[in-house]
Design a protein around this motif. Structure first.
Motif, PDB file in Angstrom:
ATOM      1  N   UNK A   1       0.760  -1.320   0.223  1.00 18.61           N
ATOM      2  CA  UNK A   1      -0.045   0.035  -0.136  1.00 18.61           C
ATOM      3  C   UNK A   1       1.038   1.259  -0.070  1.00 18.61           C
ATOM      4  N   UNK A   2       1.860   1.306   0.806  1.00 22.66           N
ATOM      5  CA  UNK A   2       2.734   2.477   0.954  1.00 22.66           C
ATOM      6  C   UNK A   2       3.592   2.666  -0.541  1.00 22.66           C
ATOM      7  N   UNK A   3       4.032   1.568  -1.115  1.00 20.56           N
ATOM      8  CA  UNK A   3       4.691   1.533  -2.518  1.00 20.56           C
ATOM      9  C   UNK A   3       3.630   2.142  -3.530  1.00 20.56           C
ATOM     10  N   UNK A   4       2.443   1.854  -3.373  1.00 20.97           N
ATOM     11  CA  UNK A   4       1.313   2.280  -4.284  1.00 20.97           C
ATOM     12  C   UNK A   4       1.344   4.011  -4.102  1.00 20.97           C
ATOM     13  N   UNK A   5       1.071   4.311  -2.745  1.00 21.69           N
ATOM     14  CA  UNK A   5       1.109   5.781  -2.448  1.00 21.69           C
ATOM     15  C   UNK A   5       2.322   6.474  -3.043  1.00 21.69           C
ATOM     16  N   UNK A   6       3.405   5.833  -2.730  1.00 17.98           N
ATOM     17  CA  UNK A   6       4.802   6.518  -3.010  1.00 17.98           C
ATOM     18  C   UNK A   6       4.778   6.980  -4.731  1.00 17.98           C
ATOM     19  N   UNK A   7       4.214   5.735  -5.425  1.00 18.88           N
ATOM     20  CA  UNK A   7       4.132   6.261  -6.975  1.00 18.88           C
ATOM     21  C   UNK A   7       3.160   7.058  -7.346  1.00 18.88           C
TER      22      UNK A   7
ATOM     23  N   UNK B   1       8.294   8.572   1.752  1.00 13.33           N
ATOM     24  CA  UNK B   1       7.525   7.179   2.245  1.00 13.33           C
ATOM     25  C   UNK B   1       8.314   6.219   3.001  1.00 13.33           C
ATOM     26  N   UNK B   2       8.465   6.035   4.135  1.00 16.56           N
ATOM     27  CA  UNK B   2       9.230   5.035   4.838  1.00 16.56           C
ATOM     28  C   UNK B   2       8.558   3.494   4.654  1.00 16.56           C
ATOM     29  N   UNK B   3       9.494   2.546   4.554  1.00 13.19           N
ATOM     30  CA  UNK B   3       9.025   1.222   4.436  1.00 13.19           C
ATOM     31  C   UNK B   3       8.699   0.728   5.758  1.00 13.19           C
ATOM     32  N   UNK B   4       7.358   0.249   5.836  1.00 14.52           N
ATOM     33  CA  UNK B   4       6.865  -0.348   7.120  1.00 14.52           C
ATOM     34  C   UNK B   4       7.823  -1.546   7.882  1.00 14.52           C
ATOM     35  N   UNK B   5       7.871  -1.591   8.953  1.00 16.34           N
ATOM     36  CA  UNK B   5       8.591  -2.899   9.551  1.00 16.34           C
ATOM     37  C   UNK B   5       7.663  -4.188   9.329  1.00 16.34           C
ATOM     38  N   UNK B   6       8.343  -5.309   9.001  1.00 13.08           N
ATOM     39  CA  UNK B   6       7.884  -6.247   8.884  1.00 13.08           C
ATOM     40  C   UNK B   6       7.435  -7.137  10.031  1.00 13.08           C
ATOM     41  N   UNK B   7       6.448  -7.732  10.211  1.00 11.96           N
ATOM     42  CA  UNK B   7       5.488  -8.150   9.123  1.00 11.96           C
ATOM     43  C   UNK B   7       4.308  -6.949   9.008  1.00 11.96           C
TER      44      UNK B   7
ATOM     45  N   UNK C   1      -7.621   5.666   0.748  1.00 12.23           N
ATOM     46  CA  UNK C   1      -8.190   6.973   0.504  1.00 12.23           C
ATOM     47  C   UNK C   1      -7.888   7.824   1.586  1.00 12.23           C
ATOM     48  N   UNK C   2      -7.815   7.371   2.963  1.00 12.86           N
ATOM     49  CA  UNK C   2      -7.426   8.292   4.054  1.00 12.86           C
ATOM     50  C   UNK C   2      -6.012   8.788   4.088  1.00 12.86           C
ATOM     51  N   UNK C   3      -5.178   7.931   3.847  1.00 12.82           N
ATOM     52  CA  UNK C   3      -3.725   8.204   3.672  1.00 12.82           C
ATOM     53  C   UNK C   3      -3.547   9.198   2.504  1.00 12.82           C
ATOM     54  N   UNK C   4      -4.381   8.912   1.595  1.00  8.63           N
ATOM     55  CA  UNK C   4      -3.954   9.796   0.127  1.00  8.63           C
ATOM     56  C   UNK C   4      -4.611  11.169   0.683  1.00  8.63           C
TER      57      UNK C   4
END
Length: 450
Positions: free
Chosen positions: A308-314, A329-335, A347-350
């Motif tokens: 999701x973060x990758x999609x928002x970054x692009x 846009x930082x990479x979220x920690x796994x998992x 939609x909220x984050x955008x």
């Protein structure tokens, strides 16, 4: 469960029993997991019905049980079996507001008897009422059965009679004791009468209060529904002409049409820009009306925050058009998995990222995620002008804009809509900001979903 599981039985014969029935009703309601307000509701309704039956039918036998209701939900069921048959074969409470305090109140036939039955649903989040749990509750209620003042006086009378049989020579002393006992009895009865009057007054006040609250709640629901219908109708009516204006302005600017002068092209551009802004407002009004009416149903699924973060970054990188503003846009920690609705969460984050880019003139807008216990913290921070503390809650009001923000543009609907979506997703949206230090909007979501 094949039938109702009886938890407690008691008799209603005298005025004093009304107090005990109310007390035991509240205890049973608390034991099966009803909330405090519902405990008060069912205890109030029970005492009113008990008083009616004591006057009209010389009392009743009261049974508290747990039964299985609709959709597998458990209900607390109270049956009052009159000592004498009801005069007209039915029952109607003296106060019409009593029926509003419980989910069901009426007369049913039970093994040849006419029974006045009331019930209240047990909350879904209450402790599971398994057969073992019901047996435990039955034992606890049996141990905690209260003793009345009259029971205590009866025990004292028995002791005095036994003493009279054993020591007949002390009749003068027993006479004095009996006189003291009668005086004590009169004091207890006077206290009981006072408590009964206070209880009746309290019941009348509670019944009237709940009736008023129900009426106010109905009025608020009607007003909210009217506002949502108004927003939806107005938005639908505006969408068609606004879309037509945008289409016509594009036709005028099309290279295949007659060429326009520079001034005409500028004016047509202004028309198209204004119509696009108006269409955005119309769409936000529709979204807000849909959220307020409760018609948004989340599509729950496991959402990968990294994807999701990758999609928002692009998709949002193109919005960072100011050379002095960087989108990070930082990479979220796994998992990085959370149970939510991917479309609504995106939609909220955008929305929050778009706000940050719009109100930041230099510095950065940063999106990050952090796992805190059993919750995810998703934050959007910027290095903009910041918001004074006294305006933190006002920015979530519809159509409100921070003073000075109108020059940037906007409708004042984005943040209220974002907070409603986060609430639907089972989380909260909070703001931390100071003038000159930027703003941070943080979404707290349960990792396991709603």
């Amino acid at each position: 469960m094949t039938g109702p599981a009886v938890l407690l039985q008691m008799a209603l014969r005298v005025e004093h029993d009304i107090f005990l029935v109310r007390q035991r009703g509240r205890e049973v309601a608390a034991a099966v997991g009803l909330e405090h307000q519902d405990q008060v509701r069912i205890a109030t309704a029970l005492s009113e019905v008990a008083r009616d039956l004591l006057r009209s039918s010389s009392g009743a036998d009261v049974t508290f049980a747990v039964a299985e209701g609709a959709a597998g939900r458990f209900v607390l069921q109270v049956d009052l079996t009159p000592v004498r048959p009801l005069a007209d074969g039915g029952y109607r409470p003296q106060s019409g507001a009593v029926a509003r305090l419980v989910d069901m109140l009426g007369v049913v036939g039970e093994e040849g008897d006419t029974v006045v039955r009331m019930s209240r649903r047990v909350p879904a989040n209450a402790q599971a009422l398994t057969p073992e749990r019901l047996a435990e509750l039955r034992e606890e209620l049996g141990r905690s059965a209260p003793g009345s003042a009259l029971d205590e006086l009866t025990a004292q009378n028995g002791q005095l009679i036994a003493a009279l049989d054993e020591v007949r020579s002390q009749r003068d002393e027993l006479a004095v004791l009996n006189e003291e006992l009668q005086e004590t009895n009169r004091g207890v009865m006077a206290l009981y009468n006072q408590l009964t009057e206070e209880l009746e007054e309290t019941n009348r006040g509670v019944v009237a209060l709940y009736a008023e609250l129900d009426e106010k709640s109905a009025q608020l629901r009607a007003a909210s529904e009217s506002k949502s219908r108004f927003l939806a109708n107005v938005s639908h009516e505006l969408r068609a002409p606004v879309t037509a204006i945008i289409g016509l302005s594009r036709l005028l600017s099309d290279s295949a049409s007659d060429p326009l002068t520079a001034e005409q092209a500028r004016q047509v551009g202004l028309i198209r820009s204004s119509a696009s802004d108006l269409l955005g407002l119309v769409n936000e009004l529709l979204d807000l009306a849909k959220a307020e009416s409760g018609r948004i149903e989340p599509n729950w699924a496991e959402v990968d925050l990294r994807a999701l973060y990758g999609q928002l970054r692009g998709t949002l990188r193109a919005l960072a058009t100011r050379p002095k503003v960087e989108l990070v846009v930082e990479e979220p920690p796994a998992p990085a998995m959370v149970r939510s609705d991917e479309v609504l969460l995106a939609q909220v984050l955008r929305n929050l990222l778009h706000n940050g880019l719009k109100f930041t003139e230099q510095g950065e807008v940063r999106l990050r995620a952090e796992r805190v216990g059993d919750h995810w913290s998703l934050s959007v921070s910027d290095t903009g002008v910041g918001i004074p503390p006294e305006l933190h809650e006002r920015v979530f009001e519809e159509f409100y804009q921070v003073p000075g923000a109108t020059r940037v543009g906007g409708t004042g609907l984005g943040l209220p809509y974002a907070r409603r979506l986060v609430t639907i997703l089972g989380g909260t949206l909070e703001l931390s900001s100071e003038p000159g230090r930027g703003s941070t909007f943080t979404i707290f979501l349960p990792a396991g979903g709603a």
